[in-house]
Design a protein around this motif. Structure first.
Motif, PDB file in Angstrom:
ATOM      1  N   GLY A   1       0.822  -1.204   0.000  1.00  0.00           N
ATOM      2  CA  GLY A   1       0.000   0.000   0.000  1.00  0.00           C
ATOM      3  C   GLY A   1       0.856   1.254   0.000  1.00  0.00           C
ATOM      4  O   GLY A   1       0.577   2.211  -0.734  1.00  0.00           O
ATOM      5  N   ILE A   2       1.900   1.246   0.822  1.00  0.00           N
ATOM      6  CA  ILE A   2       2.811   2.385   0.880  1.00  0.00           C
ATOM      7  C   ILE A   2       3.556   2.528  -0.439  1.00  0.00           C
ATOM      8  O   ILE A   2       3.749   3.637  -0.956  1.00  0.00           O
ATOM      9  CB  ILE A   2       3.812   2.236   2.038  1.00  0.00           C
ATOM     10  N   ARG A   3       3.969   1.403  -1.021  1.00  0.00           N
ATOM     11  CA  ARG A   3       4.688   1.463  -2.287  1.00  0.00           C
ATOM     12  C   ARG A   3       3.793   2.019  -3.398  1.00  0.00           C
ATOM     13  O   ARG A   3       4.244   2.798  -4.245  1.00  0.00           O
ATOM     14  CB  ARG A   3       5.178   0.064  -2.668  1.00  0.00           C
ATOM     15  N   ALA A   4       2.523   1.647  -3.386  1.00  0.00           N
ATOM     16  CA  ALA A   4       1.578   2.175  -4.377  1.00  0.00           C
ATOM     17  C   ALA A   4       1.429   3.680  -4.222  1.00  0.00           C
ATOM     18  O   ALA A   4       1.353   4.426  -5.210  1.00  0.00           O
ATOM     19  CB  ALA A   4       0.223   1.494  -4.206  1.00  0.00           C
ATOM     20  N   PHE A   5       1.433   4.131  -2.969  1.00  0.00           N
ATOM     21  CA  PHE A   5       1.327   5.562  -2.683  1.00  0.00           C
ATOM     22  C   PHE A   5       2.571   6.301  -3.149  1.00  0.00           C
ATOM     23  O   PHE A   5       2.489   7.344  -3.806  1.00  0.00           O
ATOM     24  CB  PHE A   5       1.127   5.760  -1.176  1.00  0.00           C
ATOM     25  N   VAL A   6       3.739   5.747  -2.838  1.00  0.00           N
ATOM     26  CA  VAL A   6       5.010   6.368  -3.201  1.00  0.00           C
ATOM     27  C   VAL A   6       5.193   6.414  -4.720  1.00  0.00           C
ATOM     28  O   VAL A   6       5.646   7.420  -5.283  1.00  0.00           O
ATOM     29  CB  VAL A   6       6.184   5.593  -2.550  1.00  0.00           C
ATOM     30  N   ASP A   7       4.832   5.325  -5.385  1.00  0.00           N
ATOM     31  CA  ASP A   7       4.998   5.239  -6.839  1.00  0.00           C
ATOM     32  C   ASP A   7       3.884   5.932  -7.617  1.00  0.00           C
ATOM     33  O   ASP A   7       3.957   6.047  -8.840  1.00  0.00           O
ATOM     34  CB  ASP A   7       5.074   3.769  -7.277  1.00  0.00           C
ATOM     35  N   LYS A   8       2.855   6.378  -6.878  1.00  0.00           N
ATOM     36  CA  LYS A   8       1.714   7.057  -7.504  1.00  0.00           C
ATOM     37  C   LYS A   8       1.151   6.244  -8.663  1.00  0.00           C
ATOM     38  O   LYS A   8       0.996   6.724  -9.792  1.00  0.00           O
ATOM     39  CB  LYS A   8       2.143   8.450  -8.001  1.00  0.00           C
ATOM     40  N   ILE A   9       0.853   4.974  -8.360  1.00  0.00           N
ATOM     41  CA  ILE A   9       0.376   4.066  -9.391  1.00  0.00           C
ATOM     42  C   ILE A   9      -0.992   4.487  -9.922  1.00  0.00           C
ATOM     43  O   ILE A   9      -1.773   5.143  -9.234  1.00  0.00           O
ATOM     44  CB  ILE A   9       0.284   2.621  -8.868  1.00  0.00           C
ATOM     45  N   LYS A  10      -1.255   4.080 -11.132  1.00  0.00           N
ATOM     46  CA  LYS A  10      -2.547   4.373 -11.745  1.00  0.00           C
ATOM     47  C   LYS A  10      -3.613   3.508 -11.081  1.00  0.00           C
ATOM     48  O   LYS A  10      -3.319   2.421 -10.570  1.00  0.00           O
ATOM     49  CB  LYS A  10      -2.488   4.091 -13.242  1.00  0.00           C
ATOM     50  N   PRO A  11      -4.877   3.955 -11.095  1.00  0.00           N
ATOM     51  CA  PRO A  11      -5.945   3.156 -10.488  1.00  0.00           C
ATOM     52  C   PRO A  11      -5.990   1.740 -11.054  1.00  0.00           C
ATOM     53  O   PRO A  11      -5.859   1.539 -12.265  1.00  0.00           O
ATOM     54  CB  PRO A  11      -7.211   3.940 -10.863  1.00  0.00           C
ATOM     55  N   LEU A  12      -6.161   0.766 -10.189  1.00  0.00           N
ATOM     56  CA  LEU A  12      -6.236  -0.627 -10.619  1.00  0.00           C
ATOM     57  C   LEU A  12      -7.613  -0.964 -11.175  1.00  0.00           C
ATOM     58  O   LEU A  12      -7.756  -1.871 -11.995  1.00  0.00           O
ATOM     59  CB  LEU A  12      -5.917  -1.555  -9.441  1.00  0.00           C
ATOM     60  N   THR A  13      -8.619  -0.239 -10.708  1.00  0.00           N
ATOM     61  CA  THR A  13      -9.992  -0.405 -11.186  1.00  0.00           C
ATOM     62  C   THR A  13     -10.621   0.982 -11.260  1.00  0.00           C
ATOM     63  O   THR A  13     -10.069   1.957 -10.709  1.00  0.00           O
ATOM     64  CB  THR A  13     -10.836  -1.278 -10.234  1.00  0.00           C
ATOM     65  N   PRO A  14     -11.776   1.119 -11.915  1.00  0.00           N
ATOM     66  CA  PRO A  14     -12.445   2.426 -11.968  1.00  0.00           C
ATOM     67  C   PRO A  14     -12.732   3.010 -10.581  1.00  0.00           C
ATOM     68  O   PRO A  14     -12.781   4.227 -10.408  1.00  0.00           O
ATOM     69  CB  PRO A  14     -13.745   2.112 -12.724  1.00  0.00           C
ATOM     70  N   GLY A  15     -12.901   2.121  -9.598  1.00  0.00           N
ATOM     71  CA  GLY A  15     -13.183   2.609  -8.244  1.00  0.00           C
ATOM     72  C   GLY A  15     -11.976   3.213  -7.556  1.00  0.00           C
ATOM     73  O   GLY A  15     -12.131   4.011  -6.630  1.00  0.00           O
ATOM     74  N   ASP A  16     -10.768   2.828  -7.987  1.00  0.00           N
ATOM     75  CA  ASP A  16      -9.521   3.312  -7.384  1.00  0.00           C
ATOM     76  C   ASP A  16      -9.587   3.257  -5.860  1.00  0.00           C
ATOM     77  O   ASP A  16      -9.256   4.215  -5.172  1.00  0.00           O
ATOM     78  CB  ASP A  16      -9.222   4.740  -7.851  1.00  0.00           C
ATOM     79  N   PHE A  17     -10.007   2.130  -5.347  1.00  0.00           N
ATOM     80  CA  PHE A  17     -10.190   1.999  -3.907  1.00  0.00           C
ATOM     81  C   PHE A  17      -8.881   2.148  -3.128  1.00  0.00           C
ATOM     82  O   PHE A  17      -8.850   2.780  -2.068  1.00  0.00           O
ATOM     83  CB  PHE A  17     -10.852   0.656  -3.584  1.00  0.00           C
ATOM     84  N   ILE A  18      -7.802   1.564  -3.641  1.00  0.00           N
ATOM     85  CA  ILE A  18      -6.514   1.676  -2.956  1.00  0.00           C
ATOM     86  C   ILE A  18      -6.029   3.119  -2.971  1.00  0.00           C
ATOM     87  O   ILE A  18      -5.571   3.655  -1.957  1.00  0.00           O
ATOM     88  CB  ILE A  18      -5.460   0.749  -3.595  1.00  0.00           C
ATOM     89  N   GLY A  19      -6.135   3.762  -4.125  1.00  0.00           N
ATOM     90  CA  GLY A  19      -5.687   5.144  -4.240  1.00  0.00           C
ATOM     91  C   GLY A  19      -6.423   6.069  -3.284  1.00  0.00           C
ATOM     92  O   GLY A  19      -5.814   6.900  -2.603  1.00  0.00           O
ATOM     93  N   LYS A  20      -7.731   5.910  -3.221  1.00  0.00           N
ATOM     94  CA  LYS A  20      -8.531   6.757  -2.330  1.00  0.00           C
ATOM     95  C   LYS A  20      -8.221   6.461  -0.872  1.00  0.00           C
ATOM     96  O   LYS A  20      -8.189   7.365  -0.028  1.00  0.00           O
ATOM     97  CB  LYS A  20     -10.011   6.540  -2.619  1.00  0.00           C
ATOM     98  N   TRP A  21      -8.029   5.182  -0.563  1.00  0.00           N
ATOM     99  CA  TRP A  21      -7.698   4.803   0.816  1.00  0.00           C
ATOM    100  C   TRP A  21      -6.369   5.400   1.243  1.00  0.00           C
ATOM    101  O   TRP A  21      -6.242   5.950   2.334  1.00  0.00           O
ATOM    102  CB  TRP A  21      -7.667   3.282   0.925  1.00  0.00           C
ATOM    103  N   MET A  22      -5.365   5.327   0.372  1.00  0.00           N
ATOM    104  CA  MET A  22      -4.041   5.822   0.711  1.00  0.00           C
ATOM    105  C   MET A  22      -3.990   7.342   0.807  1.00  0.00           C
ATOM    106  O   MET A  22      -3.124   7.897   1.483  1.00  0.00           O
ATOM    107  CB  MET A  22      -3.007   5.325  -0.301  1.00  0.00           C
TER     108      MET A  22
END
Length: 218
Positions: free
Chosen positions: A110-131
């Protein structure tokens, strides 16, 4: 039954034949009296970081909540559903736990996804919004000059523990019990590769190695 994961069936059989016989009376007691854990652990969903395994806890000893990057949201008494807040409410007001431990860890996805600013994995972008909950409005989190990526990620993994501890104190029922001395908040960090555990020294604002502390007789 055939479609159920075989690994889980095998694991249960081992549990039923080896561990359960030695703890059967405890399970019966817990089923009759209910649970009275003294410690709540807020950890990450990562399959490598199980609080019950790390702390060698038996049934009924820990009240565990796990989510992406072991984050605690700020107190938001609105009309939305809040899973972590609901668990926290129950642990503090009903179970009356004496300790809350926020357990961070190395190689956190989760932290790595935040640091790398990954693109949304799904239209909901649940991980992105959570982080996004990890940072305050207007706050900028960037790699420092001369800081390696590994050091940057580790720093943010530990910062997530600090932020969750900070957010815990926004809950009135948590703050009240902490300030009255009825409950304590703790931070910890687990090194997956070495199996090492570090505990947060709130005064020094540093994570101290448990192994080193034991050697020093602390």
């Amino acid at each position: 039954m055939k479609s159920f994961p075989k690994q889980l069936i095998d694991g249960y059989r081992t549990f039923a034949t080896q561990r359960l016989p030695t703890e059967q009376s405890r399970y019966r007691d817990l089923s009759e009296r209910g649970q009275f854990p003294e410690t709540m652990v807020i950890g990450c969903c990562d399959s490598r970081v199980s609080p019950e395994v790390i702390f060698d806890a038996g049934p009924g000893e820990l009240f565990v909540v796990r989510n992406i990057a072991n984050l605690v949201p700020v107190y938001q008494p609105d009309s939305n559903a809040h899973g972590v807040s609901a668990a926290l409410e129950y642990a503090v007001t009903v179970l009356k736990v004496k300790n809350i431990v926020v357990l961070g860890h190395a190689q956190c996805g989760g932290i790595r996804a935040f640091v790398d600013k990954i693109k949304p994995l799904t239209p909901g972008d649940f991980i992105g919004k959570w982080m996004q909950m990890f940072i305050k409005p207007g706050e900028i989190v960037e790699q420092r000059d001369h800081e390696s990526m590994q050091d940057f990620v580790t720093r943010i993994e530990k910062a997530a523990v600090f932020r969750s501890l900070e957010n815990l104190m926004t809950f009135p029922f948590v703050r009240e019990r902490v300030e009255s001395g009825e409950m304590q908040l703790h931070g910890a960090y687990f090194g997956v590769a070495e199996g090492s555990l570090f505990v947060l020294d709130r005064v020094a604002k540093e994570f101290i190695s448990v192994a080193d502390a034991v050697k020093a007789g602390a």
